[in-house]
Design an enzyme around this catalytic site. Structure first.
Site, mmCIF file in Angstrom:
data_model
loop_
_atom_site.group_PDB
_atom_site.id
_atom_site.type_symbol
_atom_site.label_atom_id
_atom_site.label_comp_id
_atom_site.label_asym_id
_atom_site.label_seq_id
_atom_site.Cartn_x
_atom_site.Cartn_y
_atom_site.Cartn_z
ATOM 1 N N LYS A 144 31.090 -36.175 -0.896
ATOM 2 C CA LYS A 144 30.087 -35.771 -1.890
ATOM 3 C C LYS A 144 28.807 -35.303 -1.204
ATOM 4 O O LYS A 144 28.188 -34.321 -1.621
ATOM 5 C CB LYS A 144 29.794 -36.950 -2.843
ATOM 6 C CG LYS A 144 30.957 -37.259 -3.772
ATOM 7 C CD LYS A 144 30.758 -38.561 -4.550
ATOM 8 C CE LYS A 144 32.005 -38.896 -5.352
ATOM 9 N NZ LYS A 144 31.935 -40.205 -6.036
ATOM 10 N N ASP A 153 26.758 -39.514 -13.039
ATOM 11 C CA ASP A 153 28.166 -39.921 -13.109
ATOM 12 C C ASP A 153 28.597 -40.136 -14.561
ATOM 13 O O ASP A 153 29.790 -40.281 -14.830
ATOM 14 C CB ASP A 153 28.397 -41.214 -12.318
ATOM 15 C CG ASP A 153 29.012 -40.950 -10.951
ATOM 16 O OD1 ASP A 153 29.638 -39.883 -10.787
ATOM 17 O OD2 ASP A 153 28.876 -41.812 -10.070
ATOM 18 N N GLN A 208 28.539 -45.656 -6.001
ATOM 19 C CA GLN A 208 29.983 -45.540 -5.756
ATOM 20 C C GLN A 208 30.690 -46.824 -6.203
ATOM 21 O O GLN A 208 30.319 -47.916 -5.794
ATOM 22 C CB GLN A 208 30.228 -45.267 -4.253
ATOM 23 C CG GLN A 208 31.663 -44.969 -3.901
ATOM 24 C CD GLN A 208 32.196 -43.669 -4.534
ATOM 25 O OE1 GLN A 208 31.500 -42.666 -4.594
ATOM 26 N NE2 GLN A 208 33.409 -43.706 -5.039
#
Ligand code: NDP
Length: 295
Positions: A57, A124, A101
């Site tokens: 990412k 997200d 994450q």
């Protein structure tokens, strides 16, 4: 289907490359206005897969002109310390998106951490309010979760007929299966959600004009489960051993690709299908967050 039928290959790399080029142009336009787009990536512990995802990412951010701020934290960090970091990232004007994450180590309250991320920076799309809005008629989340959004974009790019289609989603996780099912419902599909307690999966899957497999079981979906002409999106990413491969293993999806592509109308490969889209959608959400910060 004729004996030599081959499904259209849904090229996630190509669609993702187009989205990344658009993101790069939008980031450059913001830079001209004095805004450098920034994404904070928070990683707790030493899970090798999580490290790989965050590295990919951050590399993708660099390629489109997004600055990434990396916070690698020890696996025994306390809830209070992690919450303090999220608070500080929420307050920073150079951070437009925050990505934590997952999974977090078991001693941390994942839901509480996700709900602390400012809605404006929840790139997200995992904040409970964003997921809740996804489930409500007439409401739209600020950000769509990246993988489910990528699934829908691939189906759009290849002309899937959403309205009235029978869609089957295998898996009901918070980050993939359930939001995919909600998005397909918003697109007027008739959606069936399956999980580990579902009975007679082959029979259910055979009805699917659109199939999304997000289970995490290599090659579970057999070729003869697929309805002829169906759109098949394979989210599964499973590493299996393969002595002919360089490092002794390779990635496969949840669908038996070889068999399914002789029946399906269109199908994603693994790798090269949903994976590149997940990253592209995260980048798109981040540049959108930065544009909104100017409004
Ligand atoms: P989870 O493990 O959180 O969820 C798996 C789901 O599959 C659960 O709902 C589970 O049911 C269901 N399931 C498990 N076994 C069966 C079975 N035998 N029959 C039917 N359903 C079953 O996984 P994720 O949703 O996080 O991920 C799914 C897959 O997608 C994984 O392979 C993951 O690596 C991949 N992935 C890929 C991404 C990408 O960018 N390409 C991004 C995210 C994930 P139950 O709820 O009953 O337990």
């Amino acid at each position: 289907m004729s004996a030599d039928h081959q499904a259209t290959l849904i090229d996630g790399k190509a669609v993702a490359a187009q989205i990344r080029a658009q993101v790069a142009a939008r980031a450059a336009a913001l830079a001209e206005r004095g805004v450098r787009v920034g994404l904070a990536a928070v990683l707790v512990g030493d899970n090798p897969a999580s490290h790989t995802y965050v590295r990919m990412k951050r590399k993708a951010c660099a390629e489109v002109g997004i600055e990434s701020f990396y916070h690698a934290l020890p696996k025994d960090i306390s809830q209070a310390e992690l919450e303090a970091l999220i608070d500080s990232l929420n307050a920073r004007s150079d951070v437009h998106g925050i990505l934590v994450q997952l999974p977090l180590p078991a001693h941390l309250d994942e839901q509480r951490i996700l709900s602390l991320i400012s809605l404006a920076k929840d790139v997200d799309g995992f904040h409970p309010l964003n997921i809740g809005r996804l489930a409500m008629k007439g409401r739209e989340p600020d950000f769509l979760p990246a993988t489910p959004a990528g699934v829908i974009r691939l189906l759009e790019a290849y002309g899937a007929p959403f309205t009235g289609a029978d869609a089957v989603v295998l898996g009901r996780s918070n980050i993939v299966g359930m939001p995919c099912a909600l998005l397909l419902t918003k697109r007027d599909c008739t959606v069936t959600i399956c999980h580990s307690r579902s009975r007679d999966l082959p029979q259910i899957v055979r009805r699917a004009d659109i199939l999304v497999a997000a289970v995490g079981r290599p090659h579970m979906v057999q070729g003869d489960w697929i309805k002829p002409g169906a759109f098949v999106i394979d989210v599964g990413t499973n590493r299996i051993s393969d002595q002919s491969a360089k490092d002794g293993s390779r990635l496969v999806g949840d669908v038996d690709f070889e068999a399914a592509q002789r029946v399906a109308g269109a199908i994603t490969p693994v790798p090269g299908g949903v994976g590149p889209m997940t990253i592209a959608m995260l980048l798109e959400n981040t540049v959108t967050a930065a544009e909104r910060s100017l409004q």
